[in-house]
Design an enzyme around this catalytic site. Structure first.
Site, PDB file in Angstrom:
ATOM      1  N   GLU A 143       0.832  -1.193   0.000  1.00  0.00           N
ATOM      2  CA  GLU A 143       0.000   0.000   0.000  1.00  0.00           C
ATOM      3  C   GLU A 143       0.874   1.253   0.000  1.00  0.00           C
ATOM      4  O   GLU A 143       0.603   2.206  -0.716  1.00  0.00           O
ATOM      5  CB  GLU A 143      -0.892  -0.035   1.238  1.00  0.00           C
ATOM      6  CG  GLU A 143      -1.843   1.108   1.370  1.00  0.00           C
ATOM      7  CD  GLU A 143      -2.781   0.902   2.533  1.00  0.00           C
ATOM      8  OE1 GLU A 143      -2.854   1.785   3.398  1.00  0.00           O
ATOM      9  OE2 GLU A 143      -3.444  -0.154   2.588  1.00  0.00           O
ATOM     10  N   GLY A 176      -6.148  -0.372   4.030  1.00  0.00           N
ATOM     11  CA  GLY A 176      -5.857  -1.593   3.288  1.00  0.00           C
ATOM     12  C   GLY A 176      -5.545  -2.792   4.158  1.00  0.00           C
ATOM     13  O   GLY A 176      -5.097  -3.823   3.647  1.00  0.00           O
TER      14      GLY A 176
END
Length: 440
Positions: free
Chosen positions: A239, A338
């Site tokens: 991420e 995430g």
């Protein structure tokens, strides 16, 4: 694009002129994180009297967040996908929080469930062909540009030109252009103490040579990186790209040579860290910035070789339920982001070697000196669950590793108590026996 410079000059204006394109009732999306276009945001706040009920949405913010001040309640309505210190009070008291997995945001925009009337973005200087890069954030920013009715772009020479889906022809999308150069927010390195060092060692023990990593920011990810210097041929599919990964790349530890796809490049949604990191990423073909519905999609993550996902938590109960985005009493603290994307992707690893880790100190100390265990019998009243007990594989504190996968409820609880802070273990053992009707 032919005559792009002419079009560029036609669309060039001041920030105060550009924000006149925002109308009352509009839904405005800011570029994420380091990419938040601060000059445009300042101009919007300066012109607050021109707006009523303008909805503002974004994920993590490093800006001052003046639009969340109580005096602007009638002008701006915060509706965030992730909270930070500047936005937390407003969203909990008069604004909104929309919960979703990070990888879903682009599809929510494409489907119209999340409306983007205006996108405020920050981009690099155009190249000779009129192409720019969003530089430090691909994530949902790419789709926001495509979905928005109006795109207002701040052109900043300090934005690195990064490759991947971050690159696009500015004149095809921008309705207004504001040239304003300002330094990007730089974050100090996390402080690695004895607790973080021990956690880093335990995490590193689960990482094989050739593994693909997801790393965040802060002292624990930095501590993990410090323990990986003896590893070989690591890759990054994450991420976030931060200083820890950059240092491992410069030291040859991360070379991305054994990734199952995107070989040779570090893939990330966004970049956050030091000025040195931003300079490292500029025109660097080893860095690829991609949208979040690619990077974070569990179906993509599960195909990464030896995927290791390392995430943090506010707390964990004896069932293995993890709270990472909200506090007790129905208070939203941050967001799902995430975390679940990567935990599930790693757990579903097609090579059977994925590792999903929750890493946290065993306790936290409040300002008044009160010590609180992060491992509790049950989560606090009103505290929502981020990771279900079925998702949690490994929990790591400075006292060791709790392997929860495939264990009974009682065995999960035993493993978690064994890595809790010693001061809290007697109470947890008593609670264990009441909950499970077994001897510890």
């Amino acid at each position: 694009m032919k005559n792009w410079k002419e079009l560029y000059n036609q669309k060039l204006m001041t920030a105060d002129e550009a924000v006149k394109l925002i109308k009352s009732g509009d839904k405005v999306v800011f570029q994420h994180d380091v990419g938040e276009p601060e000059e445009l945001v300042r101009a919007m706040v300066r012109n607050a009297d021109n707006y009523r009920n303008v909805e503002i949405s974004h994920m993590y913010s490093l800006g001052p967040g003046d639009y969340c001040k109580p005096e602007y309640k009638d002008n701006f309505h915060p509706n965030m996908w992730f909270l930070s210190g500047q936005t937390r009070k407003a969203c909990n008291e008069w604004g909104d929080y929309t919960s979703c997995f990070f990888h879903e945001l682009p599809e929510l925009m494409r489907s119209g469930r999340v409306v983007v009337d205006v996108a405020l973005i920050m981009v690099s200087k155009p190249d000779k062909h009129g192409y720019v890069s969003t530089g430090v954030s691909g994530d949902y920013t790419i789709q926001a540009i495509k979905s928005a009715r109006t795109v207002i772009a701040q052109v900043n020479e300090n934005i690195p030109f990064t490759y991947g889906d971050a690159v696009f022809p500015l004149m095809e999308y921008a309705d207004a252009i504001v040239e304003f150069d300002e330094e990007l927010p730089a974050l100090p390195a996390g402080k690695i103490g004895p607790v973080e060092e021990e956690i880093g060692k335990y995490c590193a023990s689960l990482i094989q040579d050739g593994a693909t990593l997801q790393l965040g920011i802060g002292s624990i990810p930095d501590a993990v990186c410090e323990q990986l210097k003896s590893k070989k041929h690591l890759g990054l599919h994450s991420e976030m790209l931060g200083d820890g990964a950059m240092k491992l790349y410069n030291e040859g530890v991360i070379d991305n040579s054994m990734k199952s796809f995107d070989k040779g490049v570090m893939v990330a949604n966004f970049i956050m860290g030091s000025k040195e990191l931003y300079e490292f990423c500029d025109h660097n073909p080893a860095v690829k910035l991609m949208p979040v519905d690619y990077v974070n999609h569990p179906a993509v993550i599960m195909n990464c070789s030896k995927m290791v996902a390392i995430n943090a938590a506010l707390g964990c109960d004896l069932y293995g339920q993890v709270a990472a985005d909200a506090l007790g009493g129905d208070k939203q603290f941050s967001g799902v982001g995430g975390q679940v994307d990567f935990i599930r992707g790693a757990a579903m690893s097609t090579d059977g070697q994925g590792v999903a880790i929750i890493a946290m100190p065993s306790m936290t100390v409040k300002k008044d000196g009160t010590k609180i265990s992060k491992i509790t019998a049950r989560l606090a009243d009103g505290q929502v669950i981020t990771d279900s007990r079925n998702d949690t594989e490994y929990v790591i504190t400075e006292y060791g590793i709790a392997d929860l996968w495939g264990k009974t409820n009682a065995d999960k609880a035993r493993a978690l108590i064994n890595i809790a802070h010693p001061d809290f273990r007697p109470e947890l053992k008593d609670q264990f026996e009441q909950m499970f009707h077994q001897k510890f």
